[in-house]
Design an enzyme around this catalytic site. Structure first.
Site, PDB file in Angstrom:
ATOM      1  CG  ASP A 177      -6.932  -2.367  -3.821  1.00 49.95           C
ATOM      2  OD1 ASP A 177      -7.535  -1.406  -3.310  1.00 49.95           O
ATOM      3  OD2 ASP A 177      -5.692  -2.467  -3.809  1.00 49.95           O
TER       4      ASP A 177
ATOM      5  CB  SER B  42      -0.970  -0.044   1.179  1.00 44.16           C
ATOM      6  OG  SER B  42      -1.966   0.936   1.057  1.00 44.16           O
TER       7      SER B  42
END
Length: 409
Positions: free
Chosen positions: A352, A253
């Site tokens: 996502d 991330s």
């Protein structure tokens, strides 16, 4: 010669509160709370982790593993429960700014982090993985620390690859010392047989970007200096076991974003004594931009949580959300051919919100003239950072194995 390899295994994320997309916020909260052992507004961690001590009102006092001093205090409550909040000591505090579900900033300047897995101490011979870990200080001024991981080795003096790892958490939550990342790196280090340096960079909003990038760069150089002429010989795990010819970066991330930017800086400035960076893995990288991209259902990127996170983390960023550090395919961004490594693997997940940006990054690397190998791993039916937050699931274990194989290659 560029490799166009792409493989399927199986992530989802974010949105915020300003004009807030409540369904996405609801999903985001469920993703992160699934990453905890969440039950009746309490966090449960294995009883062996004694650095976590409970306080009143289901609050949590978190102790810094380096100084052993209280690090910050958490109250597990949602926004609709209060417009004014109280600390664990029941002193009313007035809210100045909120970035839900991550944090609140109060008018007295204090910050309340609303998520992030608990801090845990390092372990010797972890019972599940066999890996050992310890906490070290890289720099006193500025204060940069790290957690080192070493796999169980049958040959005590064997040289193994080095992984410098950057944790995720929207540049503002989580830690190199957190339960989720400790557990993940124990497993990865054990499978890949690498010595890992998980960097505790300074976080926003107390320390705005580019401070986290600078800390991460300093940590990589600290590792490299162990193998440079007239360098340092401070850390015995690196000196005894690290192979500087097999040096990797990795992150998830926001940590993957950091790994990308550090790799670009390696390509521009190099490392001490000509040490080379062999590879970089980016899992569910946090990239964004002001314009919609093909296939992305987000029609107004500048109103999304990703943009709001960036504005909080780097309020003075030149170019805003199209700064090359968050948008590596922006018109003013340097060519991705400048990545200072010879191998890159990008992992994205089907559910996502950051998936399309990750795929776009991989495609841009291929088009750039990058002379190394690039690989894309797409995982079906999974959400953002699932390999860390849903660690015990089959697909999480498959992705961790895939990353281990990348480091072993």
């Amino acid at each position: 010669m560029m490799s166009n390899a792409s493989s399927f295994l199986g992530i989802s994320t974010n949105t915020f509160r300003a004009p807030i997309h409540y369904p996405v916020l609801q999903k985001l909260l469920s993703i992160f709370f699934n990453g905890f052992h969440y039950q009746r507004n309490r966090l449960r961690v294995p009883s062996s982790y004694h650095s976590l001590q409970r306080s009143q009102s289901h609050g949590l006092t978190i102790y810094d593993p380096i100084s052993s001093k209280p690090r910050n205090k958490f109250l597990l409550q949602t926004h609709h429960q209060c417009s004014r909040s109280e600390t664990i000591d029941s002193v009313p505090k007035e809210i100045d700014t909120e970035l839900l579900p991550f944090l609140r900033i109060y008018k007295d300047g204090s910050v309340e982090r609303l998520m992030g897995s608990p801090y845990v101490p390092p372990t010797l011979d972890d019972p599940d993985s066999g890996a050992s870990s310890k906490d070290i200080t890289i720099s006193q001024n500025p204060l940069i620390s790290a957690r080192l991981f070493l796999p169980k080795l049958n040959e005590p003096h064997k040289k193994i690859p080095i992984l410098v790892y950057y944790h995720g958490g929207a540049f503002c939550v989580e830690s190199a010392f957190s339960f989720d990342h400790h557990r993940f790196l124990n497993s990865l280090v054990s499978q890949a047989k690498v010595v890992a340096v998980s960097v505790e960079y300074r976080m926003a909003p107390e320390h705005s970007l580019p401070i986290a990038y600078d800390d991460s760069w300093a940590a990589l150089n600290w590792v490299a200096l162990h193998f440079a002429d007239n360098g340092i010989s401070k850390e015995p795990w690196l000196i005894s076991h690290g192979d500087p010819n097999r040096l990797f970066l990795g992150g998830d991330s926001a940590g993957a974003n950091i790994a990308h930017n550090v790799a670009m800086r390696v390509g521009k400035e190099g490392l001490p004594n000509g040490i080379n960076l062999l590879g970089v893995f980016l899992t569910h990288p946090f990239f964004w931009g002001s314009k919609p991209i093909e296939g992305d259902p987000c029609e107004e990127p500048e109103k999304d949580l990703a943009c709001l996170v960036w504005d909080m983390a780097y309020p003075s960023a030149p170019g805003g959300i199209d700064n090359p550090m968050i948008n590596p395919v922006a018109p003013e961004a340097p060519s991705l051919a400048g990545l200072g490594c010879s191998r890159v693997i990008v992992s994205v997940s089907e559910n996502d919100e950051l998936r399309h940006r990750g795929v776009g990054y991989y495609e841009a690397v291929k088009r750039s003239g990058f002379e190394g190998e690039a690989e894309l791993v797409e995982v079906e039916g999974e959400d953002h950072a699932f390999h860390i937050l849903k660690f015990e699931t089959r697909k999480a274990k498959e992705l961790t194995k895939k990353l281990a194989d990348f480091l072993l290659k």
